[in-house]
Design a protein around this motif. Structure first.
Motif, short mmCIF file in Angstrom:
data_model
loop_
_atom_site.label_atom_id
_atom_site.label_comp_id
_atom_site.label_asym_id
_atom_site.label_seq_id
_atom_site.Cartn_x
_atom_site.Cartn_y
_atom_site.Cartn_z
N ARG A 1 26.93 38.26 24.93
CA ARG A 1 26.34 37.53 23.79
C ARG A 1 26.94 36.13 23.68
NH1 ARG A 1 27.62 42.32 19.99
NH2 ARG A 1 26.94 43.93 21.44
N SER A 2 28.03 35.89 24.41
CA SER A 2 28.58 34.54 24.45
C SER A 2 28.15 33.90 25.77
CB SER A 2 30.11 34.60 24.34
OG SER A 2 30.71 34.03 25.48
N ARG A 3 27.99 32.57 25.74
CA ARG A 3 27.50 31.89 26.95
C ARG A 3 28.65 31.30 27.76
NH1 ARG A 3 22.87 27.84 26.21
NH2 ARG A 3 23.17 27.88 28.46
N VAL A 4 29.82 31.91 27.59
CA VAL A 4 31.00 31.40 28.27
C VAL A 4 30.87 31.50 29.79
CG1 VAL A 4 32.68 33.28 28.56
CG2 VAL A 4 33.34 31.19 27.38
N MET A 5 30.10 32.46 30.25
CA MET A 5 29.79 32.54 31.67
C MET A 5 28.28 32.57 31.82
SD MET A 5 32.52 35.41 32.99
CE MET A 5 32.42 35.19 34.75
N ASP A 6 27.83 32.27 33.03
CA ASP A 6 26.40 32.39 33.31
C ASP A 6 26.09 33.84 33.63
OD1 ASP A 6 25.39 29.79 33.11
OD2 ASP A 6 26.28 29.27 35.06
N TRP A 7 25.43 34.52 32.75
CA TRP A 7 25.04 35.92 33.01
C TRP A 7 23.67 35.94 33.66
CZ3 TRP A 7 29.48 38.02 32.15
CH2 TRP A 7 30.26 37.60 31.06
N PRO A 8 23.35 36.93 34.44
CA PRO A 8 24.23 38.02 34.84
C PRO A 8 25.22 37.60 35.92
CG PRO A 8 22.12 38.21 35.94
CD PRO A 8 21.99 37.06 34.99
N TYR A 9 26.32 38.34 36.01
CA TYR A 9 27.33 38.16 37.05
C TYR A 9 26.66 38.40 38.40
CZ TYR A 9 32.19 38.82 38.87
OH TYR A 9 33.41 38.73 39.51
N VAL A 10 26.91 37.49 39.35
CA VAL A 10 26.31 37.66 40.68
C VAL A 10 27.38 37.50 41.76
CG1 VAL A 10 23.95 36.98 40.09
CG2 VAL A 10 25.62 35.21 40.68
N GLU A 11 27.17 38.17 42.86
CA GLU A 11 28.09 38.09 44.00
C GLU A 11 27.30 38.19 45.30
OE1 GLU A 11 30.65 37.43 45.49
OE2 GLU A 11 31.93 36.84 43.85
N GLY A 12 27.99 37.98 46.41
CA GLY A 12 27.28 38.06 47.69
C GLY A 12 28.22 38.30 48.85
N LEU A 13 27.66 38.81 49.91
CA LEU A 13 28.40 39.03 51.15
C LEU A 13 27.54 38.55 52.32
CD1 LEU A 13 29.65 42.72 50.67
CD2 LEU A 13 31.05 40.64 50.47
N ARG A 14 28.22 38.14 53.39
CA ARG A 14 27.51 37.91 54.64
C ARG A 14 27.09 39.28 55.18
NH1 ARG A 14 31.42 34.66 58.47
NH2 ARG A 14 31.76 36.77 59.21
N MET A 15 26.02 39.33 55.94
CA MET A 15 25.51 40.64 56.38
C MET A 15 26.55 41.45 57.15
SD MET A 15 23.04 42.62 56.12
CE MET A 15 21.36 42.19 56.04
N ASP A 16 27.33 40.78 58.02
CA ASP A 16 28.32 41.56 58.79
C ASP A 16 29.42 42.10 57.88
OD1 ASP A 16 29.33 39.00 58.39
OD2 ASP A 16 30.27 38.86 60.36
N GLU A 17 29.75 41.39 56.80
CA GLU A 17 30.73 41.90 55.84
C GLU A 17 30.15 43.11 55.09
OE1 GLU A 17 33.04 37.86 54.47
OE2 GLU A 17 31.15 38.27 53.49
N ALA A 18 28.88 42.98 54.74
CA ALA A 18 28.22 44.08 54.01
C ALA A 18 28.10 45.32 54.89
CB ALA A 18 26.84 43.62 53.54
N MET A 19 27.92 45.11 56.18
CA MET A 19 27.75 46.24 57.11
C MET A 19 29.10 46.80 57.59
SD MET A 19 24.59 47.03 57.55
CE MET A 19 24.42 47.88 59.13
N HIS A 20 30.19 46.18 57.22
CA HIS A 20 31.49 46.64 57.71
C HIS A 20 31.79 48.03 57.12
CE1 HIS A 20 35.76 46.95 58.50
NE2 HIS A 20 35.56 46.02 59.42
N PRO A 21 32.31 48.93 57.94
CA PRO A 21 32.52 50.30 57.44
C PRO A 21 33.49 50.41 56.27
CG PRO A 21 33.29 50.06 59.74
CD PRO A 21 32.54 48.82 59.39
N LEU A 22 34.34 49.41 56.04
CA LEU A 22 35.25 49.49 54.88
C LEU A 22 34.53 49.18 53.56
CD1 LEU A 22 38.58 47.66 55.89
CD2 LEU A 22 38.26 50.10 55.47
N THR A 23 33.41 48.48 53.64
CA THR A 23 32.73 48.03 52.41
C THR A 23 32.05 49.21 51.74
OG1 THR A 23 32.39 45.88 53.41
CG2 THR A 23 31.04 46.39 51.49
N LEU A 24 32.44 49.44 50.50
CA LEU A 24 32.06 50.68 49.83
C LEU A 24 31.18 50.41 48.61
CD1 LEU A 24 33.17 53.67 50.25
CD2 LEU A 24 34.60 53.23 48.26
#
Ligand code: MTE
Length: 312
Positions: free
Chosen positions: A179-202
């Motif tokens: 309800r406060s505009r202190v951050m830009d909502w919604p929170y967003v994030e991203g990964l490079r495809m190889d990072e996303a496909m890495h077996p450790l990424t859960l």
């Protein structure tokens, strides 16, 4: 983005009001203050008597587990407030089920998936991972979940998908911080495809053998153990397969402080504090931070040839 400047190509709705801007500066400063308190050992909310436990599979840390009480009461989830106990105190009214995850972009099977249908085919396992926050504290958490790559394979990205973008739910009626505009909502994030496909990424759906508590990102969140904790986005409602590097919340807020990669790196300090050491919640003495949070043998090859000072 920390400051938005008005210009012919920026709609007025996109220009930050001064009071929002000032709030954001104060907010970013408070994150720094939190890091300082942790660095001087001023934060003490946990005992260190949790013993190491054996996991059924996928064990990734032999360090003693951080007690459940600390894992669930010392959080960053700004949708529920800025202080570490706010998510615990303010997330009780959040309703994480039923839940829909929209998958879109360059995939053969885009859809709005019911969460239970989406994850039913996957084998849920326990993974004990260290989580290193950019604020120089860390925890050891027994997550329950499945590799993100299982989900990615199920929705069949096309060859045009080079990055994966994630979005947290926007539900200000249940998330007081939104309800406060202190951050830009919604929170967003991203990964490079190889990072996303890495077996450790859960994709985590639980911890300590229970469903994820609301304050930890119910009902599903990302856990990327070799990156600073802010990459591990909570309460995900959208996963987009895109061609270009997607914007991320902290990089937009303060690009000089938070990069897209955010790999744990003791040799690259945050502009306002050192990343060389960290305070494991529950311990008194700080310990050296490990390159890639100690997962370098498994992930360093993803970044071979990259300048890690520039790509922080
Ligand atoms: N995800 C959302 N949606 N909102 C947040 O504020 N904080 C991040 C990350 N994911 C955050 C988020 C940060 S800074 C950290 S350190 C971790 O969540 C903390 O996870 P934990 O509270 O479960 O330990």
């Amino acid at each position: 983005m920390l400051i938005r400047r008005g210009g012919p190509d920026i709609p007025s709705s996109e220009i930050t009001r001064e009071e929002d801007y000032l709030n954001r500066r104060e907010f970013i400063g408070r994150v720094g203050a939190g890091a300082l308190a942790a660095a001087v050992g001023g934060v003490s909310i946990a005992s260190d008597n949790a013993s190491a436990q054996t996991a059924p599979g996928g064990r990734q840390s032999s360090d003693p587990l951080t007690p459940l009480e600390s894992v669930t009461r010392y959080n960053n989830f700004y949708e529920f407030g800025f202080d570490k106990e706010d998510p615990y105190r303010n997330s009780g009214g959040f309703v994480p089920r039923p839940w829909t995850v929209v998958v879109e972009g360059h995939v053969n099977k885009p859809a709005a998936y019911d969460l239970e249908d989406l994850i039913r085919p996957f084998t849920v396992e326990e993974r004990i991972y260290r989580l290193r926050c950019v604020e120089a504290w860390s925890m050891v958490i027994p997550w329950r979940g499945f590799p993100l790559r299982d989900l990615i394979n199920r929705v069949e990205p096309t060859s045009r998908a080079r990055f994966v973008a994630f979005e947290t739910i926007f539900r200000p009626a249940e998330m007081s911080g939104q309800r406060s505009r202190v951050m830009d909502w919604p929170y967003v994030e991203g990964l490079r495809m190889d990072e996303a496909m890495h077996p450790l990424t859960l994709i985590a759906t639980g911890l300590y053998n229970q469903n994820l508590p609301n304050q930890n990102g119910a009902p599903l969140r990302l856990v990327v153990p070799w990156k600073y904790g802010f990459k591990s986005i909570k309460s995900i409602v959208k996963i987009s397969f895109v061609e270009s590097q997607p914007p991320t919340t902290w990089n937009r807020m303060a690009p000089e402080e938070y990069g897209f990669y955010a790999n744990v790196n003791p040799e690259v300090d945050h502009p306002r504090w050192s990343q060389a050491r960290e305070r494991r919640i529950g311990e008194l003495l700080r310990r050296p931070t490990l390159m890639y949070n100690g997962y370098g043998d498994q992930v360093a090859s993803l970044y071979r040839g990259m300048n890690l000072v520039r790509n922080y």
